[in-house]
Design a protein around this motif. Structure first.
Motif, PDB file in Angstrom:
ATOM      1  N   SER A 104       8.056  -5.315  -3.870  1.00  0.00           N
ATOM      2  CA  SER A 104       6.560  -5.803  -2.987  1.00  0.00           C
ATOM      3  C   SER A 104       5.920  -6.844  -3.447  1.00  0.00           C
ATOM      4  CB  SER A 104       5.663  -4.586  -3.129  1.00  0.00           C
ATOM      5  OG  SER A 104       6.082  -3.364  -2.498  1.00  0.00           O
ATOM      6  N   ASP A 160      14.525  13.995 -18.812  1.00  0.00           N
ATOM      7  CA  ASP A 160      13.105  14.229 -19.145  1.00  0.00           C
ATOM      8  C   ASP A 160      13.028  15.274 -20.234  1.00  0.00           C
ATOM      9  OD1 ASP A 160      12.673  12.145 -17.540  1.00  0.00           O
ATOM     10  OD2 ASP A 160      12.977  13.234 -15.679  1.00  0.00           O
ATOM     11  N   GLU A 175      10.616   4.699 -12.118  1.00  0.00           N
ATOM     12  CA  GLU A 175      10.913   4.885 -10.823  1.00  0.00           C
ATOM     13  C   GLU A 175      10.164   3.747  -9.842  1.00  0.00           C
ATOM     14  OE1 GLU A 175      10.889   8.473  -8.736  1.00  0.00           O
ATOM     15  OE2 GLU A 175      10.936   9.718 -10.684  1.00  0.00           O
ATOM     16  N   LEU A 176       8.880   3.287 -10.527  1.00  0.00           N
ATOM     17  CA  LEU A 176       8.127   2.358 -10.051  1.00  0.00           C
ATOM     18  C   LEU A 176       8.483   0.886  -9.925  1.00  0.00           C
ATOM     19  CD1 LEU A 176       6.014   4.144  -8.496  1.00  0.00           C
ATOM     20  CD2 LEU A 176       4.569   3.666 -10.384  1.00  0.00           C
ATOM     21  N   SER A 227       5.682  13.220 -17.840  1.00  0.00           N
ATOM     22  CA  SER A 227       5.205  12.923 -16.456  1.00  0.00           C
ATOM     23  C   SER A 227       4.330  13.990 -16.113  1.00  0.00           C
ATOM     24  CB  SER A 227       6.053  12.766 -15.532  1.00  0.00           C
ATOM     25  OG  SER A 227       6.869  13.746 -15.072  1.00  0.00           O
ATOM     26  N   LYS A 228       3.493  14.113 -15.181  1.00  0.00           N
ATOM     27  CA  LYS A 228       2.596  15.346 -14.857  1.00  0.00           C
ATOM     28  C   LYS A 228       3.566  16.491 -14.151  1.00  0.00           C
ATOM     29  CE  LYS A 228      -1.894  14.295 -14.628  1.00  0.00           C
ATOM     30  NZ  LYS A 228      -2.325  12.965 -14.012  1.00  0.00           N
ATOM     31  N   ILE A 238      -6.940   1.012  -2.645  1.00  0.00           N
ATOM     32  CA  ILE A 238      -6.837   0.793  -3.793  1.00  0.00           C
ATOM     33  C   ILE A 238      -6.840  -0.858  -4.260  1.00  0.00           C
ATOM     34  CG2 ILE A 238      -4.736   0.551  -5.546  1.00  0.00           C
ATOM     35  CD1 ILE A 238      -3.487   2.997  -4.170  1.00  0.00           C
ATOM     36  N   LEU A 268       3.611   9.946  -7.582  1.00  0.00           N
ATOM     37  CA  LEU A 268       4.490   9.902  -8.729  1.00  0.00           C
ATOM     38  C   LEU A 268       3.370  10.249 -10.075  1.00  0.00           C
ATOM     39  CD1 LEU A 268       6.987   7.201  -8.812  1.00  0.00           C
ATOM     40  CD2 LEU A 268       7.353   9.432  -9.405  1.00  0.00           C
ATOM     41  N   GLY A 269       2.073   9.847  -9.917  1.00  0.00           N
ATOM     42  CA  GLY A 269       1.440   9.934 -11.050  1.00  0.00           C
ATOM     43  C   GLY A 269       0.690  11.325 -11.042  1.00  0.00           C
ATOM     44  N   ASP A 270       0.442  11.760  -9.925  1.00  0.00           N
ATOM     45  CA  ASP A 270      -0.303  13.236  -9.958  1.00  0.00           C
ATOM     46  C   ASP A 270       0.862  14.179  -9.851  1.00  0.00           C
ATOM     47  OD1 ASP A 270       0.782  13.653  -7.303  1.00  0.00           O
ATOM     48  OD2 ASP A 270      -1.170  13.128  -6.449  1.00  0.00           O
ATOM     49  N   VAL A 315       3.733   1.552  -1.367  1.00  0.00           N
ATOM     50  CA  VAL A 315       4.222   1.801  -2.848  1.00  0.00           C
ATOM     51  C   VAL A 315       3.358   2.291  -3.646  1.00  0.00           C
ATOM     52  CG1 VAL A 315       5.154   0.403  -4.877  1.00  0.00           C
ATOM     53  CG2 VAL A 315       6.165  -0.076  -2.637  1.00  0.00           C
ATOM     54  N   LEU A 316       2.234   2.002  -3.435  1.00  0.00           N
ATOM     55  CA  LEU A 316       1.081   2.338  -4.305  1.00  0.00           C
ATOM     56  C   LEU A 316       0.671   3.694  -4.187  1.00  0.00           C
ATOM     57  CD1 LEU A 316      -1.299  -0.772  -4.314  1.00  0.00           C
ATOM     58  CD2 LEU A 316       0.019   0.020  -6.286  1.00  0.00           C
ATOM     59  N   HIS A 317       0.728   3.965  -2.917  1.00  0.00           N
ATOM     60  CA  HIS A 317       0.626   5.532  -2.479  1.00  0.00           C
ATOM     61  C   HIS A 317       1.668   6.242  -3.018  1.00  0.00           C
ATOM     62  CE1 HIS A 317       0.351   9.200   0.052  1.00  0.00           C
ATOM     63  NE2 HIS A 317      -0.926   8.770   0.257  1.00  0.00           N
ATOM     64  N   ILE A 322      -3.023   3.944 -10.697  1.00  0.00           N
ATOM     65  CA  ILE A 322      -1.985   4.891 -10.370  1.00  0.00           C
ATOM     66  C   ILE A 322      -2.235   6.140 -10.746  1.00  0.00           C
ATOM     67  CG2 ILE A 322       0.445   5.120 -10.322  1.00  0.00           C
ATOM     68  CD1 ILE A 322       0.788   2.172 -10.303  1.00  0.00           C
ATOM     69  N   GLY A 323      -2.634   6.459 -11.740  1.00  0.00           N
ATOM     70  CA  GLY A 323      -2.948   7.959 -12.224  1.00  0.00           C
ATOM     71  C   GLY A 323      -1.912   8.276 -13.320  1.00  0.00           C
ATOM     72  N   THR A 324      -1.248   7.457 -13.799  1.00  0.00           N
ATOM     73  CA  THR A 324       0.107   7.934 -14.747  1.00  0.00           C
ATOM     74  C   THR A 324       0.193   6.901 -15.625  1.00  0.00           C
ATOM     75  OG1 THR A 324       2.366   9.034 -14.845  1.00  0.00           O
ATOM     76  CG2 THR A 324       1.953   7.329 -13.403  1.00  0.00           C
ATOM     77  N   GLY A 335       8.676  12.694  -7.259  1.00  0.00           N
ATOM     78  CA  GLY A 335       9.299  12.383  -8.577  1.00  0.00           C
ATOM     79  C   GLY A 335      10.419  12.960  -8.458  1.00  0.00           C
ATOM     80  N   LYS A 336      11.332  12.656  -9.500  1.00  0.00           N
ATOM     81  CA  LYS A 336      12.767  13.414  -9.896  1.00  0.00           C
ATOM     82  C   LYS A 336      12.301  14.080 -11.214  1.00  0.00           C
ATOM     83  CE  LYS A 336      16.691  11.695  -8.615  1.00  0.00           C
ATOM     84  NZ  LYS A 336      17.810  10.874  -9.202  1.00  0.00           N
ATOM     85  N   GLU A 364       0.860  -1.230   0.090  1.00  0.00           N
ATOM     86  CA  GLU A 364      -0.191   0.017   0.244  1.00  0.00           C
ATOM     87  C   GLU A 364       0.772   1.230  -0.250  1.00  0.00           C
ATOM     88  OE1 GLU A 364      -2.788  -0.901   3.237  1.00  0.00           O
ATOM     89  OE2 GLU A 364      -4.251  -1.054   1.806  1.00  0.00           O
ATOM     90  N   ASP A 408       5.440   4.281 -22.352  1.00  0.00           N
ATOM     91  CA  ASP A 408       5.250   5.168 -23.686  1.00  0.00           C
ATOM     92  C   ASP A 408       5.208   3.979 -24.706  1.00  0.00           C
ATOM     93  OD1 ASP A 408       4.691   7.663 -22.989  1.00  0.00           O
ATOM     94  OD2 ASP A 408       6.922   7.801 -22.539  1.00  0.00           O
ATOM     95  N   ALA A 439       3.161   5.473  -5.640  1.00  0.00           N
ATOM     96  CA  ALA A 439       3.013   5.688  -7.202  1.00  0.00           C
ATOM     97  C   ALA A 439       2.051   6.445  -7.336  1.00  0.00           C
ATOM     98  CB  ALA A 439       2.505   4.236  -7.531  1.00  0.00           C
ATOM     99  N   ARG A 440       0.926   6.654  -6.698  1.00  0.00           N
ATOM    100  CA  ARG A 440      -0.115   7.803  -6.956  1.00  0.00           C
ATOM    101  C   ARG A 440       0.580   9.071  -6.825  1.00  0.00           C
ATOM    102  NH1 ARG A 440      -6.024   6.454  -5.002  1.00  0.00           N
ATOM    103  NH2 ARG A 440      -6.390   5.088  -7.072  1.00  0.00           N
ATOM    104  N   SER A 478       6.300  10.327 -23.386  1.00  0.00           N
ATOM    105  CA  SER A 478       5.389  11.158 -22.701  1.00  0.00           C
ATOM    106  C   SER A 478       6.101  11.784 -21.423  1.00  0.00           C
ATOM    107  CB  SER A 478       4.083  10.566 -22.313  1.00  0.00           C
ATOM    108  OG  SER A 478       4.556   9.484 -21.338  1.00  0.00           O
TER     109      SER A 478
END
Lengths: 326, 326
Positions: free
Chosen positions: B74, A145, B66-67, A281-282, B2, A88-90, A81-83, B46-48, A94-95, A79, B52, A85-86, A279
């Motif tokens: 996990s 990037d 990163e993920l 990232s956000k 999730i 990162l997604g929004d 990691v998924l958090h 995850i939202g992203t 992230g880097k 959980e 690609d 990940a989210r 693509s």
DNA sequence: CGATCTTACGGGATTCGTAAACATA
DNA sequence: TATGTTTACGAATCCCGTAAGATCG
């Protein structure tokens, strides 16, 4: 391969913690029979009973007792990691890896990062200030990037996100003849000894082409690698130099003046690029927006002729207004 | 919350590792379109974007890059736990907690464990050798999975899995009058001074009841706590003692002889019990089977009168044949 | 008898595979 | 154009909730 759902583990943990199917079902926003089925499924999957249960009591079996902490930890990790990940997604973490022309890196970029960090503080940056050709290569290789590069971009592997131009300036001592006229022309410049940065930079490419165009051959005093060296030489009276107006070095010497050159050829294309087919990232596209806004604010005004010195240090954190959006 | 499936993570890892939806689908024994859908589901969750991709190439995005290691770890952890869980389920691992009468713990139990370990070597044991009343309490509290207890079991919280009896023996020096007769009766015993273990043990309870029944009052020389002490006292000529035939102490003195007592009252009930309402793990019921087989082999034969000494040491690892299944 | 778990069953969502459409080097 | 991904769609399965049944204290 074991086909397992996180829900089933959550169900196990909930029943173990509440000691009751009914209470666990409530906590999980689930009907109680559905929970029964989930637990049974998990038990069949694992191959053993996890609870000894009857209508009055629910208790972990030996296997369940040994498994509970293990599954609980795995679930917790997953959980987390998924958090992440989210996040990162929004774009909230992230880097962001950026390759950037030194002139941009020392002028507009810091403000962009500062502005960006105000809305997305979780994002970290990895900045590499390198010459245009290296920027292009890093973007092509996906080592970064985003890239801020100079010169015309005609590589099919690169997508231009923002195009602009950087006004080139002639840098001369205060009181120099070039510091006076309303408009500085190419013909005026070549009358004086020149200090030009070494070949390989996009500025030098622009200048060489313009000079060749006009079929003039100036006196080259020196060809330093770094812009700061060129500035120092001008300060020492070795001649005048041509630098991107956005470069911080231009404003580093109180006794020098930078004046835009009134010649269309003396603009250097600047582009924010990404790898074609990849693509953003956000966080990256948010950063692109920030850069666009930062440059959009820039008005190509008298700041080119702004005197150097204490005033300019006061405004050092504001974007340098030499780069213009196209 | 999730709602995630392990399959989706496996899909992500597979595509990342193979660099192709088609190859990943093959590896996962899945149609390729199904994989596309799974990846898309994960990406939406995850939202992203994680990859690609176009018809010619598949590459991780920044977020995916990163993920990947996080999710991979996990997933790996979770699969390990599930694997362990299965091992627990099929009885090939786990811990078996057993409370056991000292006599049983020093006689039959070690052979049972040895025999058990041959088929299920992954199971570990936690043995507590305590008197019957404590055995019962430990089972009742679920501090142990199985209990070997003595005396009648009438606690509704305890289920009897195997019932048997332990033949009580009189232990006397070789050459003692009791060592001679074909059958040793209660009346014979009470003629001699007695050494009896202290109250609280099931043996003492049995002996006391038998003596009260017969309305005889023997001479009590001493009431030691440990059976080994009783044996030493008999060896010293302080009297004779009554011990469970299964107790290893009975055979520890080369100059003593153990003879079964020809009196129905001089049998002690022995039971393998579990907590009522609690199921047995696979390992536990396998162990119950082993115990049953071990006792089933036991034939109530002349081993009661077997002379003590080198012979008995040779057979020390074989079950002691005093306990009889009911 | 009452509280609670289990079973049964119908409806809706999920997920798969096949086939066709689509895209890019 | 050829390879490989995406979309479309029907079928099977999964999963949930309701309702009825079973069970233990």
């Amino acid at each position: 391969m074991i086909d397992l759902n996180l829900r089933e583990i959550r169900a196990f943990v909930a029943v173990a913690q509440t000691g009751s199917f009914t209470r666990a079902a409530t906590r999980l926003h689930l009907s109680q029979p559905a929970l029964t089925v989930q637990i049974r499924r998990l038990e069949e999957l694992i191959g053993t009973r996890l609870f000894d249960r009857n209508s009055r009591s629910v208790a972990l079996t030996a296997a369940g007792r040994e498994l509970l902490p293990l599954l609980q930890k795995s679930l917790y990790d997953m959980e987390n990691v998924l958090h992440d990940a989210r996040a990162l997604g929004d774009g909230s973490s992230g880097k962001l890896r950026i390759a950037c022309l030194p002139s941009f890196a020392s002028s507009v970029l810091p403000d962009c990062i500062r502005s960006f960090a105000r809305t997305l503080p979780g994002v970290t940056f990895e900045i590499r200030d390198v010459v245009a050709s290296v920027v292009n290569q890093l973007v092509r290789n996906e080592d970064v990037d985003l890239g801020v590069t100079g010169g015309e971009v005609d590589d099919p592997a690169l997508d231009v996100l923002i195009a602009g131009t950087d006004q080139l300036c002639v840098v001369c001592p205060r009181g120099h003849p070039l510091a006076k006229p309303r408009k500085v022309k190419l013909a005026d410049i070549v009358r004086y000894p020149l200090v030009l940065t070494a070949a390989g930079t996009s500025v030098r490419a622009v200048v060489d082409r313009a000079l060749a165009d006009a079929d003039v051959e100036p006196t080259l005093t020196c060809e330093p690698t770094y812009m700061m060296t060129a500035v120092a030489m001008v300060r020492a009276g070795l001649g005048v130099t041509v630098l991107p107006g956005s470069a911080r070095e231009v404003h580093a010497e109180p006794h020098l003046v930078a004046r835009p050159i009134d010649d269309a050829r003396f603009t250097r294309p600047i582009a924010l690029v990404k790898r074609h087919g990849r693509s953003l990232s956000k966080a990256a596209s948010a950063f692109v927006d920030v850069v666009a806004r930062q440059l959009g604010q820039a008005t190509p005004d008298r700041s080119h002729t702004s005197r150097i010195g204490r005033e300019s240090h006061k405004t050092a954190l504001r974007p340098i207004k030499s780069i213009r959006l196209e």
